[in-house]
Design a protein around this motif. Structure first.
Motif, mmCIF file in Angstrom:
data_model
loop_
_atom_site.group_PDB
_atom_site.id
_atom_site.type_symbol
_atom_site.label_atom_id
_atom_site.label_comp_id
_atom_site.label_asym_id
_atom_site.label_seq_id
_atom_site.Cartn_x
_atom_site.Cartn_y
_atom_site.Cartn_z
ATOM 1 N N GLU A 43 1.562 -7.840 9.777
ATOM 2 C CA GLU A 43 0.687 -7.352 8.707
ATOM 3 C C GLU A 43 -0.767 -7.364 9.206
ATOM 4 O OE1 GLU A 43 1.621 -6.256 5.838
ATOM 5 O OE2 GLU A 43 -0.095 -6.354 4.510
ATOM 6 N N LYS B 283 -2.982 -4.342 7.920
ATOM 7 C CA LYS B 283 -1.925 -3.752 7.079
ATOM 8 C C LYS B 283 -0.911 -2.981 7.937
ATOM 9 C CE LYS B 283 -4.838 -3.549 3.029
ATOM 10 N NZ LYS B 283 -5.725 -2.742 2.202
ATOM 11 N N LYS C 249 4.395 -9.709 7.965
ATOM 12 C CA LYS C 249 4.646 -9.132 6.634
ATOM 13 C C LYS C 249 5.512 -10.130 5.860
ATOM 14 C CE LYS C 249 4.228 -4.357 8.075
ATOM 15 N NZ LYS C 249 4.897 -3.186 8.618
#
Lengths: 121, 229
Positions: B134, B100, B149
C-alpha cells in the motif's frame, strides 16, 4: 560521583594525549649544558667564523651528543622527515669540518638551525 | 627515531581519542546512520589513522583535525535534535516511493533510487509481490518502511481476540557458573529460591550452569548447562 570520576578519567586521558603530542615544546629545551643544542650550534658558529677548526671539531661532537640526547625525547611529537634532515645535515657538517670548508660548514649549520627552529614551531 | 615505538605511542593516542569521541558522539548503530553520518565516520577514522601511522607529519595537527571533526559532528547532532528545520536540512526527509499501491517514479528519480533497489528492499521485508504494498517510504538512513494492503497484513492477537501471554524482560541470574546476587534481588527472588529451582532441574551446583535467566513477569527460569547432553 561516578559521573564525575568518568569525566575526570576522560579529561586526564585527553590531557595526557595532548601533552605527549606537544612534548617537544618542553623537552627540546636542554636542561644542562650537555643537551643544549642551540648553545652548541652557537658555539660552533663562532668557531667556524674564526676558522678555529680544532674547537669546531669539539663543538661538533658536543652538538651531536646534545642532539642524540634530545632526539628520543621529542620523537613522539615531531616529523620524522625533520629529524632525518637534521641527522643528514650533521653528517654533511662533519665532512665540511673535517676538510675545513668554511662556506660549506656555515651553509650546513644554517640549514640545521632552520630545521631545529621548524621542529619547535 | 624508533619508528615502531613512535607508531605504538601514536596509535594509543589515536585509539583512546577515538574511543572518547565515539562515546561522546552517541550510540547510533551502523544501520541507523544516514549517508552523511557514514561519510563523517569514514573521515574521522581516516584522520585517526593519520594520527597513528603518518610519521611524515607531527601527530598534533592531525589530532586537532580529529577533535574539530568530532566537535562539528557533535554540533550538527545537537542542531538536529533542537531544530527540526536543521534536522531536515542535515539528514534529509523520508521519501514516499509507493503510495496507494502506485510507484512514484518522480520521487524515486529525485533520490536516485532504482526499481531493482526497491524490489530488493521489498524482498528484504519478505514482500515478493509489489502488488501487496500500500505504502513504501525510503527512510533517511536508506532503509525501506513498508505498509501492506490490509488484506495482506498479518492478523494480530488483538484482531483474533486472544489475550497475549505475559512478556517482560528476563535478567541473568547465573553467568559462567557465578550467581549474580544483584539481579536476583532486583527480580525479587533469592539464592535459596534459585537453588531450589536448579535442584528441580537436576542441577546440584550453579557451577554446572553456563547461563540462567529469570523473567519475573512470566515466572520462567531458563537454564543452559555446560553439558549439553
Amino acid at each position: 560521583m561516578q559521573k564525575l570520576i568518568y569525566y575526570s578519567i576522560v579529561v586526564v586521558i585527553l590531557t595526557l594525549c595532548i601533552l605527549v603530542m606537544n612534548l617537544d615544546i618542553f623537552l627540546s629545551t636542554g636542561r644542562t649544558e650537555i643537551d643544549n643544542v642551540p648553545l652548541h650550534m652557537s658555539a660552533l658558529k663562532t668557531s667556524l667564523d674564526n676558522a678555529q677548526w680544532e674547537t669546531a671539531q669539539q663543538e661538533y661532537q658536543a652538538l651531536t651528543t646534545a642532539w642524540q640526547i634530545i632526539k628520543p625525547r621529542i620523537q613522539f611529537s615531531v616529523e620524522k622527515d625533520q629529524l632525518d634532515a637534521i641527522d643528514s645535515g650533521l653528517a654533511r657538517l662533519a665532512a665540511y669540518i673535517r676538510w675545513q670548508d668554511r662556506v660549506g660548514a656555515a651553509v650546513e649549520l644554517s640549514e640545521i638551525e632552520s630545521h631545529w627552529h621548524d621542529l619547535r614551531r | 627515531m624508533n619508528e615502531a615505538l613512535v607508531v605504538l605511542v601514536r596509535s594509543l593516542i589515536a585509539f583512546t581519542s577515538l574511543l572518547v569521541f565515539t562515546r561522546i558522539l552517541g550510540k547510533q548503530q551502523l544501520s541507523q546512520l544516514t549517508f552523511f553520518d557514514y561519510v563523517l565516520g569514514i573521515t574521522i577514522g581516516s584522520i585517526a589513522a593519520s594520527v597513528s601511522t603518518d610519521l611524515s607529519s607531527p601527530a598534533w595537527p592531525h589530532w586537532v583535525g580529529l577533535v574539530t571533526w568530532a566537535a562539528v559532528v557533535a554540533i550538527v547532532q545537537l542542531c538536529s535534535i533542537h531544530w527540526k528545520t536543521a534536522d531536515r536540512f542535515l539528514s534529509g526527509e523520508p521519501v514516499v516511493v509507493i503510495m496507494k499501491g502506485k510507484i512514484l517514479e518522480q520521487n524515486m528519480k529525485t533520490v536516485r533510487y532504482t526499481i531493482s533497489e526497491l524490489l530488493e528492499h521489498l524482498r528484504g521485508k519478505d514482500v515478493f509481490d509489489i502488488s501487496q504494498v500500500e505504502f513504501a517510504v525510503l527512510e533517511t538512513n536508506g532503509t525501506l518502511s513498508v505498509l501492506l494492503k490490509p488484506e495482506y497484513q498479518t492478523p494480530t492477537l488483538k484482531d483474533m481476540n486472544i489475550t497475549p501471554p505475559k512478556g517482560g524482560i528476563s535478567t541473568e541470574t547465573i553467568y559462567s557458573g557465578l550467581v549474580i546476587e544483584e539481579n536476583l534481588k532486583r527480580a525479587g527472588v533469592n539464592q535459596k529460591w534459585l537453588m531450589k529451582q536448579l535442584k528441580a532441574q537436576g542441577i546440584t551446583s550453579p557451577e554446572e550452569v553456563f547461563l540462567a535467566t529469570y523473567n519475573p513477569q512470566s515466572g520462567m527460569l531458563y537454564v543452559d548447562k555446560y553439558q549439553d547432553k
